[in-house]
Design a protein around this motif. Structure first.
Motif, PDB file in Angstrom:
ATOM      1  N   ALA A 330       0.814  -1.261   0.040  1.00 57.73           N
ATOM      2  CA  ALA A 330      -0.038  -0.100   0.020  1.00 57.73           C
ATOM      3  C   ALA A 330       0.930   1.324   0.108  1.00 57.73           C
ATOM      4  CB  ALA A 330      -0.843   0.124   1.005  1.00 57.73           C
ATOM      5  N   LEU A 331       1.891   1.293   0.740  1.00 60.07           N
ATOM      6  CA  LEU A 331       2.682   2.278   0.749  1.00 60.07           C
ATOM      7  C   LEU A 331       3.612   2.461  -0.482  1.00 60.07           C
ATOM      8  CD1 LEU A 331       4.317   1.907   4.329  1.00 60.07           C
ATOM      9  CD2 LEU A 331       3.455   3.856   3.635  1.00 60.07           C
ATOM     10  N   ALA A 332       3.969   1.372  -1.049  1.00 61.35           N
ATOM     11  CA  ALA A 332       4.634   1.302  -2.365  1.00 61.35           C
ATOM     12  C   ALA A 332       3.943   2.119  -3.479  1.00 61.35           C
ATOM     13  CB  ALA A 332       5.244   0.164  -2.879  1.00 61.35           C
ATOM     14  N   HIS A 333       2.537   1.905  -3.593  1.00 57.05           N
ATOM     15  CA  HIS A 333       1.471   2.350  -4.384  1.00 57.05           C
ATOM     16  C   HIS A 333       0.938   3.529  -3.879  1.00 57.05           C
ATOM     17  CE1 HIS A 333       2.584  -1.727  -5.796  1.00 57.05           C
ATOM     18  NE2 HIS A 333       2.322  -1.335  -6.945  1.00 57.05           N
ATOM     19  N   ALA A 334       1.315   4.022  -2.769  1.00 53.66           N
ATOM     20  CA  ALA A 334       0.335   5.253  -2.485  1.00 53.66           C
ATOM     21  C   ALA A 334      -1.029   5.213  -2.289  1.00 53.66           C
ATOM     22  CB  ALA A 334       0.966   6.495  -3.260  1.00 53.66           C
ATOM     23  N   VAL A 335      -1.526   4.120  -1.930  1.00 52.51           N
ATOM     24  CA  VAL A 335      -2.846   3.904  -1.646  1.00 52.51           C
ATOM     25  C   VAL A 335      -3.396   4.926  -0.610  1.00 52.51           C
ATOM     26  CG1 VAL A 335      -4.675   2.302  -0.831  1.00 52.51           C
ATOM     27  CG2 VAL A 335      -2.695   1.448  -2.219  1.00 52.51           C
ATOM     28  N   PRO A 336      -4.586   5.661  -0.967  1.00 54.73           N
ATOM     29  CA  PRO A 336      -4.973   6.510  -0.222  1.00 54.73           C
ATOM     30  C   PRO A 336      -5.591   6.052   1.381  1.00 54.73           C
ATOM     31  CG  PRO A 336      -6.009   6.839  -2.168  1.00 54.73           C
ATOM     32  CD  PRO A 336      -5.169   5.508  -2.299  1.00 54.73           C
ATOM     33  N   PRO A 337      -5.181   6.854   2.344  1.00 55.25           N
ATOM     34  CA  PRO A 337      -5.391   6.396   3.637  1.00 55.25           C
ATOM     35  C   PRO A 337      -7.092   6.068   3.922  1.00 55.25           C
ATOM     36  CG  PRO A 337      -4.027   8.201   3.781  1.00 55.25           C
ATOM     37  CD  PRO A 337      -4.362   8.026   2.500  1.00 55.25           C
ATOM     38  N   GLU A 338      -7.560   6.745   3.042  1.00 56.07           N
ATOM     39  CA  GLU A 338      -9.288   6.445   3.003  1.00 56.07           C
ATOM     40  C   GLU A 338      -9.692   5.215   2.561  1.00 56.07           C
ATOM     41  OE1 GLU A 338      -8.792   9.612  -0.265  1.00 56.07           O
ATOM     42  OE2 GLU A 338      -7.928   9.343   1.890  1.00 56.07           O
ATOM     43  N   THR A 339      -8.751   4.699   1.788  1.00 57.62           N
ATOM     44  CA  THR A 339      -9.002   3.175   1.187  1.00 57.62           C
ATOM     45  C   THR A 339      -8.796   2.228   2.166  1.00 57.62           C
ATOM     46  OG1 THR A 339      -8.685   4.121  -1.100  1.00 57.62           O
ATOM     47  CG2 THR A 339      -8.393   1.725  -0.568  1.00 57.62           C
ATOM     48  N   MET A 340      -7.478   2.387   2.750  1.00 58.04           N
ATOM     49  CA  MET A 340      -7.233   1.438   3.792  1.00 58.04           C
ATOM     50  C   MET A 340      -8.071   1.534   5.151  1.00 58.04           C
ATOM     51  SD  MET A 340      -4.751  -0.215   2.422  1.00 58.04           S
ATOM     52  CE  MET A 340      -3.972  -1.011   3.815  1.00 58.04           C
ATOM     53  N   ALA A 341      -8.821   2.692   5.393  1.00 54.41           N
ATOM     54  CA  ALA A 341      -9.420   3.084   6.758  1.00 54.41           C
ATOM     55  C   ALA A 341     -10.511   1.988   6.684  1.00 54.41           C
ATOM     56  CB  ALA A 341     -10.075   4.357   6.550  1.00 54.41           C
ATOM     57  N   ARG A 342     -10.904   1.294   5.514  1.00 51.25           N
ATOM     58  CA  ARG A 342     -12.230   0.564   5.668  1.00 51.25           C
ATOM     59  C   ARG A 342     -12.086  -0.691   6.737  1.00 51.25           C
ATOM     60  NH1 ARG A 342     -12.490   0.152  -0.938  1.00 51.25           N
ATOM     61  NH2 ARG A 342     -13.223   2.245  -0.958  1.00 51.25           N
ATOM     62  N   LEU A 343     -10.675  -0.703   6.779  1.00 53.83           N
ATOM     63  CA  LEU A 343     -10.284  -1.978   7.934  1.00 53.83           C
ATOM     64  C   LEU A 343     -10.734  -1.522   9.336  1.00 53.83           C
ATOM     65  CD1 LEU A 343      -6.845  -3.253   6.471  1.00 53.83           C
ATOM     66  CD2 LEU A 343      -8.807  -4.411   6.228  1.00 53.83           C
ATOM     67  N   ALA A 344     -10.470  -0.151   9.693  1.00 55.90           N
ATOM     68  CA  ALA A 344     -10.860   0.163  10.749  1.00 55.90           C
ATOM     69  C   ALA A 344     -12.344   0.339  11.014  1.00 55.90           C
ATOM     70  CB  ALA A 344     -10.206   1.455  11.179  1.00 55.90           C
ATOM     71  N   GLN A 345     -12.968   0.917   9.797  1.00 53.67           N
ATOM     72  CA  GLN A 345     -14.297   1.315  10.104  1.00 53.67           C
ATOM     73  C   GLN A 345     -15.191   0.199  10.177  1.00 53.67           C
ATOM     74  OE1 GLN A 345     -14.528   3.275   6.300  1.00 53.67           O
ATOM     75  NE2 GLN A 345     -14.118   5.291   6.944  1.00 53.67           N
ATOM     76  N   ASP A 346     -14.868  -0.868   9.660  1.00 48.62           N
ATOM     77  CA  ASP A 346     -15.663  -2.187   9.714  1.00 48.62           C
ATOM     78  C   ASP A 346     -15.701  -2.587  11.159  1.00 48.62           C
ATOM     79  OD1 ASP A 346     -16.415  -1.859   7.170  1.00 48.62           O
ATOM     80  OD2 ASP A 346     -15.066  -3.436   6.503  1.00 48.62           O
ATOM     81  N   ARG A 347     -14.789  -2.180  11.813  1.00 45.35           N
ATOM     82  CA  ARG A 347     -14.358  -2.866  13.317  1.00 45.35           C
ATOM     83  C   ARG A 347     -14.489  -1.941  14.513  1.00 45.35           C
ATOM     84  NH1 ARG A 347     -11.430  -5.250   9.426  1.00 45.35           N
ATOM     85  NH2 ARG A 347     -10.924  -7.584   9.297  1.00 45.35           N
ATOM     86  N   THR A 348     -14.909  -0.993  14.435  1.00 44.75           N
ATOM     87  CA  THR A 348     -15.036   0.008  15.468  1.00 44.75           C
ATOM     88  C   THR A 348     -16.163  -0.757  16.440  1.00 44.75           C
ATOM     89  OG1 THR A 348     -16.696   1.247  14.229  1.00 44.75           O
ATOM     90  CG2 THR A 348     -14.398   2.040  14.239  1.00 44.75           C
ATOM     91  N   GLY A 349     -17.124  -1.183  16.135  1.00 44.26           N
ATOM     92  CA  GLY A 349     -17.982  -1.776  17.140  1.00 44.26           C
ATOM     93  C   GLY A 349     -17.910  -3.117  17.494  1.00 44.26           C
ATOM     94  N   ALA A 350     -17.358  -3.730  16.648  1.00 43.79           N
ATOM     95  CA  ALA A 350     -17.049  -5.245  16.645  1.00 43.79           C
ATOM     96  C   ALA A 350     -16.129  -5.491  17.977  1.00 43.79           C
ATOM     97  CB  ALA A 350     -16.419  -5.802  15.529  1.00 43.79           C
TER      98      ALA A 350
END
Length: 381
Positions: A330-350
């Motif tokens: 992800a760093l090598a391809h400069a993937v936007p943080p908001e794309t990676m954020a889905r991992l956290a968004q899906d788990r805030t309540g879980a």
């Protein structure tokens, strides 16, 4: 060749690309450290080359002119869709009255033409500090002395956000140096003892996961309370070992993403502080888990260089670590943080739900903090 990429400008403060001296002075706070002997590229967002919005910032070790074409594979993906770049070359002594390393900049211009991204402005300075000379490669009249970087707007914004800016990349790396060999050896022995006990008396898997989630949640809450009081909790060997064991369950580590969202909140800052303590305090190979969490937390708030250092720690501790490899790509391809954020968004309540299950089962009193105890209520997702 060492590279760094960051998206720190998403802090909400535009960087003035029209004032070359202020732009150069802002670079340490955009990167998270003061670069030396580096090529720094401020990537213009894809809404026109004259835009004052920076999509992200990249840094590579200063190459010689003959090695510049080797940058093409490193740059092509991160610069995909960019409108232009502003380049700051840091290092070298001036030739006469002009910038140093003209051959490097000429070679870079050819590379950028090949990639299809224009250079909007090419700047040079031997070092980024108050009073250092700076100049432009395309205009001899474009030159002067740098203002105080510590007095820049970006310095104020990053400091207010609680983001550290290190004097060098080496200093950033040293901040994650492990504890003493003796401390790591003690904890490794405790981890081996606990593993042998697990083999002799296996625990109920669901209960073990729930207890581990509660332990991590409660420790983050301690660090959050400490930040509010201006103190930093000190973890014992046994606490570090218990946390390392908790995060060794991939379910717990993945659910702990929920502590990282939204970025730059008190909760996320406390979690990042805990991950940092554990990166220093946990022996390999268990160190890979908190290192990957630190990388992810830094990534979400746009601190690519720190994320890169943490990823390197994770892969050093456990080569082939799945999450570490994912973040590295992800760093090598400069993937936007908001794309990676889905991992956290899906788990805030879980995460809170699993931790609460352990709390209710044990009927124990805890601090009352939860992943959703943040300004504005629960995060998205």
């Amino acid at each position: 060749m060492t590279t760094s990429s960051t998206t720190r400008p998403d802090l909400g403060t535009p960087v003035d690309l029209r004032r070359a001296d202020r732009l150069i002075a802002s670079v340490p706070y955009l990167l998270g450290f003061t670069p030396a002997n580096s090529l720094v590229m401020l990537v213009h967002a894809p809404d026109g080359p004259k835009t004052h919005t920076i999509g992200h910032v990249m840094r590579v070790d200063l190459p010689d002119a003959g090695s510049v074409p080797e940058l093409v594979p490193l740059l092509r993906a991160p610069l995909s869709g960019a409108a232009a770049v502003t380049v700051v070359l840091v290092g070298g002594d001036p030739t006469g009255d002009g910038p140093a390393h003209r051959d490097v900049m000429a070679a870079l211009a050819a590379v950028m033409t090949d990639i299809g991204v224009p250079i909007n402005h090419a700047l040079w300075t031997p070092e980024i500090r108050l009073g250092a000379r700076w100049g432009c490669y395309g205009d001899e009249a474009c030159r002067g002395e740098l203002p105080d970087p510590a007095a820049s707007t970006m310095a104020a914004v990053t400091t207010h956000a609680g983001q550290l800016t290190y004097p060098s990349r080496e200093a950033m790396e040293r901040a994650l140096d492990p504890d003493t060999d003796q401390a790591l050896a003690r904890r490794a022995a405790l981890l081996e003892l606990a593993a042998s006990r697990d083999e002799a008396t296996p625990a109920d898997r669901d209960e073990e996961i729930a207890h581990a989630c509660g332990l991590v949640r409660d420790t983050v809450a301690r660090f959050r309370s400490g930040r509010s009081a201006g103190t930093s909790p000190v973890l014992s060997d046994r606490e570090i070992v218990e946390l390392a064991r908790a995060l060794s369950h991939h379910e717990v580590r993945d659910l702990a993403f929920g502590a990282c969202w939204p970025p730059r909140t008190d909760l996320a800052a406390a979690a990042e502080q805990l991950w940092t303590v554990l990166v220093r305090g946990v022996p390999a190979p268990e160190r890979a888990e908190p290192a990957s969490l630190l990388a992810y937390t830094a990534y979400l708030r746009g601190d690519g260089p720190l994320a890169g250092v943490a990823v390197a720690k994770a892969l050093e501790a456990r080569p082939g670590h799945t999450l570490g490899k994912l973040l590295d790509q992800a760093l090598a391809h400069a993937v936007p943080p908001e794309t990676m954020a889905r991992l956290a968004q899906d788990r805030t309540g879980a995460f809170a739900a699993v931790a609460d299950r352990a709390e209710n089962a044990a009927r124990r009193t805890v601090s009352g903090e939860s992943w959703d105890d943040r300004p504005g209520g629960a995060g998205p997702g």
